[in-house]
Design a protein around this motif. Structure first.
Motif, short mmCIF file in Angstrom:
data_model
loop_
_atom_site.label_atom_id
_atom_site.label_comp_id
_atom_site.label_asym_id
_atom_site.label_seq_id
_atom_site.Cartn_x
_atom_site.Cartn_y
_atom_site.Cartn_z
N ASP A 65 -7.50 -9.73 6.49
CA ASP A 65 -8.95 -9.70 6.59
C ASP A 65 -9.41 -8.25 6.64
O ASP A 65 -9.07 -7.53 7.59
CB ASP A 65 -9.40 -10.44 7.84
CG ASP A 65 -10.91 -10.55 7.96
OD1 ASP A 65 -11.62 -9.89 7.18
OD2 ASP A 65 -11.38 -11.29 8.85
N PRO A 66 -10.18 -7.77 5.64
CA PRO A 66 -10.62 -6.37 5.64
C PRO A 66 -11.40 -5.98 6.90
O PRO A 66 -11.38 -4.81 7.30
CB PRO A 66 -11.50 -6.27 4.39
CG PRO A 66 -11.03 -7.38 3.51
CD PRO A 66 -10.62 -8.49 4.43
N VAL A 67 -12.06 -6.95 7.53
CA VAL A 67 -12.84 -6.65 8.74
C VAL A 67 -11.93 -6.20 9.89
O VAL A 67 -12.35 -5.46 10.78
CB VAL A 67 -13.66 -7.89 9.16
CG1 VAL A 67 -14.39 -7.64 10.47
CG2 VAL A 67 -14.65 -8.26 8.05
N LEU A 68 -10.65 -6.64 9.86
CA LEU A 68 -9.72 -6.33 10.94
C LEU A 68 -8.82 -5.13 10.60
O LEU A 68 -7.74 -4.98 11.16
CB LEU A 68 -8.84 -7.56 11.24
CG LEU A 68 -9.58 -8.84 11.64
CD1 LEU A 68 -8.60 -9.96 11.90
CD2 LEU A 68 -10.46 -8.59 12.85
N ALA A 69 -9.28 -4.30 9.69
CA ALA A 69 -8.47 -3.15 9.28
C ALA A 69 -8.20 -2.22 10.46
O ALA A 69 -9.02 -2.07 11.36
CB ALA A 69 -9.17 -2.39 8.15
N GLY A 70 -7.06 -1.59 10.43
CA GLY A 70 -6.69 -0.64 11.48
C GLY A 70 -6.33 0.70 10.88
O GLY A 70 -6.60 0.97 9.70
N ALA A 789 -5.26 -1.42 5.96
CA ALA A 789 -5.77 -0.10 6.34
C ALA A 789 -6.03 0.70 5.07
O ALA A 789 -5.53 0.37 3.98
CB ALA A 789 -4.77 0.64 7.22
N ALA A 790 -6.83 1.75 5.19
CA ALA A 790 -7.04 2.71 4.11
C ALA A 790 -6.90 4.10 4.74
O ALA A 790 -7.51 4.39 5.77
CB ALA A 790 -8.41 2.53 3.48
#
Length: 930
Positions: A65-70, A789-790
């Motif tokens: 889920d992109p919303v939960l990226a770290g 992540a990014a």
């Protein structure tokens, strides 16, 4: 696998009882075997779909889920957790995900031999310290992880039970129950009603003393496991009533042609032809025909070579030199240290000798056989204790030797001797030597007490000087003494001389568990000296804490010296050099005789053959020779360097001539066997690449250390540093409650001292942390480890996306005309460089991308945008995942074939990918324009 009534295949994801599961290969037509997604093997369940309240459904693995990226550190943490939770690795060695040891190449040879046998019947007779326990454990763990066995028993002497239990637990992740004469009643009380002991406990370590009673023996035979390891197997085949019962037990167990039997011994042939061929018949009854005709060209001997491996350290060293297989064994540097019976101590020794001569003359005048036996015994006991220490002398002089013992009892009293070649667990109490209540004894006792200490005891003075030099050179010594009184005396004197060092005395007064605990406590000391009796020459490994051995008391059995040194100089010793020192009196006739006639001969045989050949047993003849040597007078006029040469051992040496001839004969027979059974034609270097490949896939020691440090920090309980560079303290109190409870179930609810050199991926602490982080990442709205992540980094020149994948495979193979099916999992990286003209990468280069160095952060909305684009790219190229899964299956099949060919394995293999592939993580790496 036949078609199931339900439509779930091995490797499928299903939803049942409110969570996701992976279907296992041992599912059947009407019931499913399920392992929780992200869960451990011990959480696997079985259920019947028709009886479930809610229907079991196919499940899909959610994309990140992109919303939960770290951040990137959280991404690396997930990758490490994913690898470290893998147990059913996809490589050809199924066991490597479950072991906490890195085997050296030569230790793979018995495993390769086992793989080529339909039923494993192996005699592993490698030298002391090479690692027979590791070799046998590898075979058993491999058979278990392949599904060929479900139960295992280790049969061993009582003093090795706890060591085996600990080795199975710490090195092979096998929880074993110890069955001894003292523990069996408790274990049986805890059994469920109507359940047999060996049915209830799949892995047991059984004392040979426990199993010898008829009731226990019959119960064991009736329910014995499919695989049995027998340690010190030579003790089960030689003469003697108890040993005959052991042999009959193994014979009956071996009658089951499908039972795997692994025999371990460092002394397969000690001159007893009958015992040696009894040992071989446990492998195959046909090998009895080799007795008297063991020629190299005999086809039956060539068949025996498929079941028998025997390597010396010299063989291993040559092998490693050829294959460059890592570091070899430590160099064993031997030296001798002498002292002179001078001054008051020399006078005391002479007075004791005179007293013993008077006893002997009195016995001869009286002509009573029983009295004569007592006097000979008292002479040996007293002179041996005097040579040991003033404390042992006092103990012998004050302990009355009763006249009720027969001469046979006296000859076999283990307090006087050092044990037979096949039984080195010796009583370390001082033998009694008081036969008369006279004032003269009181004078001798008073003199011994007065001479205690460095100033009056030249032997102790020589030891203190030598230990001081070892301390300066950075060595940690073990001082081996024969008797309890000597060990305490030496330890007390060393404590006074070296107050900064940690010094322990460990003797037979302590239980095996207490001995082990006292040794382990010494690990935190910077400087340590262990004083021990021979209760530690078997059963407790000392190589991780000590680097030198001092024989304070000469053993009357050369095998004992090898056992002492082998506790320190063995597999796992990290020091490049181990020092071994033999301390003896220059003018002590007993020391001189034992040195010249027994120890020197043992050393010469060991130098010629490469291993120790035990001294043939003949207590009566050895006693007679020792008494005659013990009563020889010292030549006080001889110069110090010639003191031992001044003794004429002609008569006592002639008494031992028949034993020397037997000893030489045993040497020649052992030499003949070495040429065939060293197994030099099996090349472990051919399969070492597969081991290293699996090690990288499953996580190296460095990965474990990085993961543990990072995980503890991010979970709010960072490791505390210690004075030692490779150690840290783990404090569980600040961890999440659910994790603390799981750790407590494994006994990890208190502060733990962690040694990163010993900590392995299969340790419960590592496994539970990884399991928790993985489950947290899959089901938490604020995960500690990040599935996406990014990151800005200078390590890429164009936008690069890394996909972290979990690929499952169905591995099937045939052995003994029986089909086996297993699930295998691996973590694979797939990367794509660029977006306009993407280049797909699926090799080591892709896997290394996650180890890039971040150089900056992106705003949360930018991170989400980048992750969304990466997911869209993957959705537009589904064939990339399927193609990668098929390539991995083919590569794994090739790996299995290489190992199979190297081992000449009798199995047939097939690897099939289970689709779809799970996308565990999506990580975007952007070039930092700055």
């Amino acid at each position: 696998m036949t078609t199931l009534e339900h439509d779930f295949q091995p490797g499928n994801l299903v939803r049942a009882r409110g969570r996701e599961w992976v279907v296992q290969t041992d599912s059947h037509r009407d019931w499913l075997r399920l392992r929780p997604l992200g869960g451990a093997e011990d959480e696997t369940i079985s259920l019947i779909p028709a009886l479930e309240l809610a229907p079991i459904e196919h499940a899909t693995f959610d994309l990140p889920d992109p919303v939960l990226a770290g951040n990137h550190a959280a991404a690396v943490l997930l990758r490490d957790a994913l690898r470290l939770t893998l147990r059913a690795g996809a490589g050809p060695f199924r066991s490597f995900g479950n072991i906490a040891v890195e085997p050296r190449g030569y230790q793979l040879v018995p495993l390769l031999m086992a793989l080529r046998l339909s039923t494993v019947r192996l005699l592993i007779a490698d030298d002391v310290g090479i690692g027979k326990t590791i070799e046998a454990g590898l075979i058993a763990r491999e058979l278990m992880d392949r599904g060929e066995i479900a139960r295992l028993a280790v049969l061993c002497p009582p003093h090795l039970v706890e060591q085996w239990q600990a080795e199975l637990e710490t090195r092979f992740n096998l929880h074993a129950v110890a069955l001894t004469a003292s523990s069996a009643a408790r274990v049986e009380r805890e059994l469920p009603n109507g359940v047999a002991l060996f049915d209830h406990h799949p892995v047991v370590v059984v004392s040979l003393d426990y199993i010898k009673s008829e009731r226990n023996r019959e119960q064991f035979i009736a329910t014995a496991p499919e695989c049995i390891i027998v340690d010190e197997a030579h003790t089960c085949v030689s003469s003697g009533a108890g040993k005959q019962l052991r042999f009959e037990l193994l014979q009956r167990l071996g009658r089951d042609e499908h039972r795997h039997l692994i025999l371990l011994t460092a002394t397969p042939h000690s001159g007893d032809e009958v015992a040696f061929y009894n040992l071989l018949t446990l492998l195959d009854q046909r090998f009895l025909a080799l007795q008297g005709r063991m020629s190299a060209s005999d086809p039956l001997r060539q068949e025996l070579a498929r079941h028998f491996v025997q390597r010396r350290r010299k063989d291993i060293a040559e092998w490693q030199a050829e294959t460059e297989d890592g570091r070899g064994f430590a160099r064993r540097m031997k030296t001798e240290l002498t002292y002179e019976l001078s001054g008051d101590w020399g006078n005391f020794f002479d007075a004791v000798q005179d007293y013993c001569r008077e006893l002997a003359e009195t016995a001869e005048r009286e002509g009573v056989a029983a009295s004569s036996g007592l006097m000979w015994y008292a002479t040996l006991a007293l002179l041996r204790c005097v040579a040991s220490s003033p404390a042992a002398a006092v103990k012998a002089l004050t302990t009355r030797l009763e006249g009720t013992q027969s001469e046979d009892d006296l000859l076999t009293d283990e307090r006087l001797h050092d044990g037979a070649a096949d039984d080195l667990s010796v009583n370390d109490l001082e033998p009694p030597a008081q036969v008369q209540d006279v004032s003269r004894l009181q004078d001798l006792i008073a003199t011994a007490q007065r001479l205690s200490g460095q100033s009056g005891d030249p032997k102790l003075a020589a030891l203190i000087q030598h230990v001081g030099q070892l301390h300066i050179d950075g060595y940690h010594p073990v001082v081996f003494c024969r008797y309890i009184a000597t060990a305490h005396y030496v330890a007390d004197q060393l404590k006074a001389k070296f107050p900064q060092a940690t010094i322990e005395a460990i003797t037979g007064e302590f239980t095996p568990e207490e001995r082990r605990e006292r040794v382990e406590v010494m690990g935190e000391a910077d400087s340590r000296i262990l004083v021990a009796t021979d209760c530690l020459s078997e059963g407790i490994n000392l190589q991780h804490l000590f680097t030198a051995v001092i024989h304070y008391d000469l053993a009357w059995n050369p095998t004992r010296h090898e056992q002492r040194e082998g506790r320190v100089d063995r597999f796992g010793q990290q020091a490049p050099e181990v020092r071994c020192t033999m301390l003896y009196g220059q003018d002590n006739p007993i020391d001189g005789f034992v040195l010249k006639v027994i120890l020197r001969k043992g050393e010469a045989i060991q130098k010629e053959l490469g291993v120790m050949v035990p001294l043939p047993e003949d207590d009566a003849r050895i006693n007679q020779a020792l008494v005659k040597a013990a009563l020889m007078r010292r030549d006080h006029r001889a110069p110090a360097i010639m003191l031992q040469e001044s003794f004429d051992f002609g008569e006592p040496e002639r008494l031992l001539a028949p034993l020397q001839a037997q000893w030489q004969d045993a040497l020649e027979k052992a030499k003949a066997n070495r040429t065939v059974f060293a197994q030099r034609r099996i090349r472990p270097d051919e399969v070492l690449p597969e081991w290293h490949k699996q090690q990288q896939a499953l996580g190296t020691q460095a990965d474990v250390k990085r993961f543990l440090q990072s995980a503890c920090v991010r979970l709010g309980s960072p490791l505390d540093s210690t004075r030692r560079a490779n150690q840290a303290r783990f404090t569980p109190q600040h961890l999440p409650e659910a994790l603390r409870l799981r750790l407590a179930d494994e006994g990890l609810d208190a502060v733990q001292l962690i040694d990163f050199a010993e900590l392995h991926r299969s340790h419960p602490l590592v496994g539970l942390l990884a399991q928790h982080l993985l489950e947290d990442a899959l089901g938490n709205t604020q995960p500690v480890a990040a599935r996406c992540a990014a990151t800005l980094t200078n390590d890429v020149e164009v936008a690069t996306t890394l996909y972290l994948l979990r690929v499952r495979h169905q591995l099937s193979y045939v052995r003994r005309r029986e089909s086996f099916q297993m699930m295998a999992e691996e973590t694979v990286a797939l990367a794509v460089r660029g977006r306009a003209n993407p280049v797909w990468l699926a090799d080591d280069q892709a896997a290394r991308l996650i180890e890039c160095t971040p150089s900056g952060n992106l705003p949360p909305e930018a991170v989400q945008r980048e992750v969304c684009q990466a997911l869209e790219l993957l959705a537009a190229n589904p064939q990339q995942l399927e193609s990668l899964a098929q390539q991995r299956a083919e590569a794994l099949l090739d790996d299995h074939k290489r190992v199979r060919e190297a081992a000449r394995d009798v199995g047939q293999y097939n690897v099939k990918p289970c689709l779809p592939v799970d996308v565990m993580g999506v990580y975007v790496l952007l070039p930092d324009s700055l």
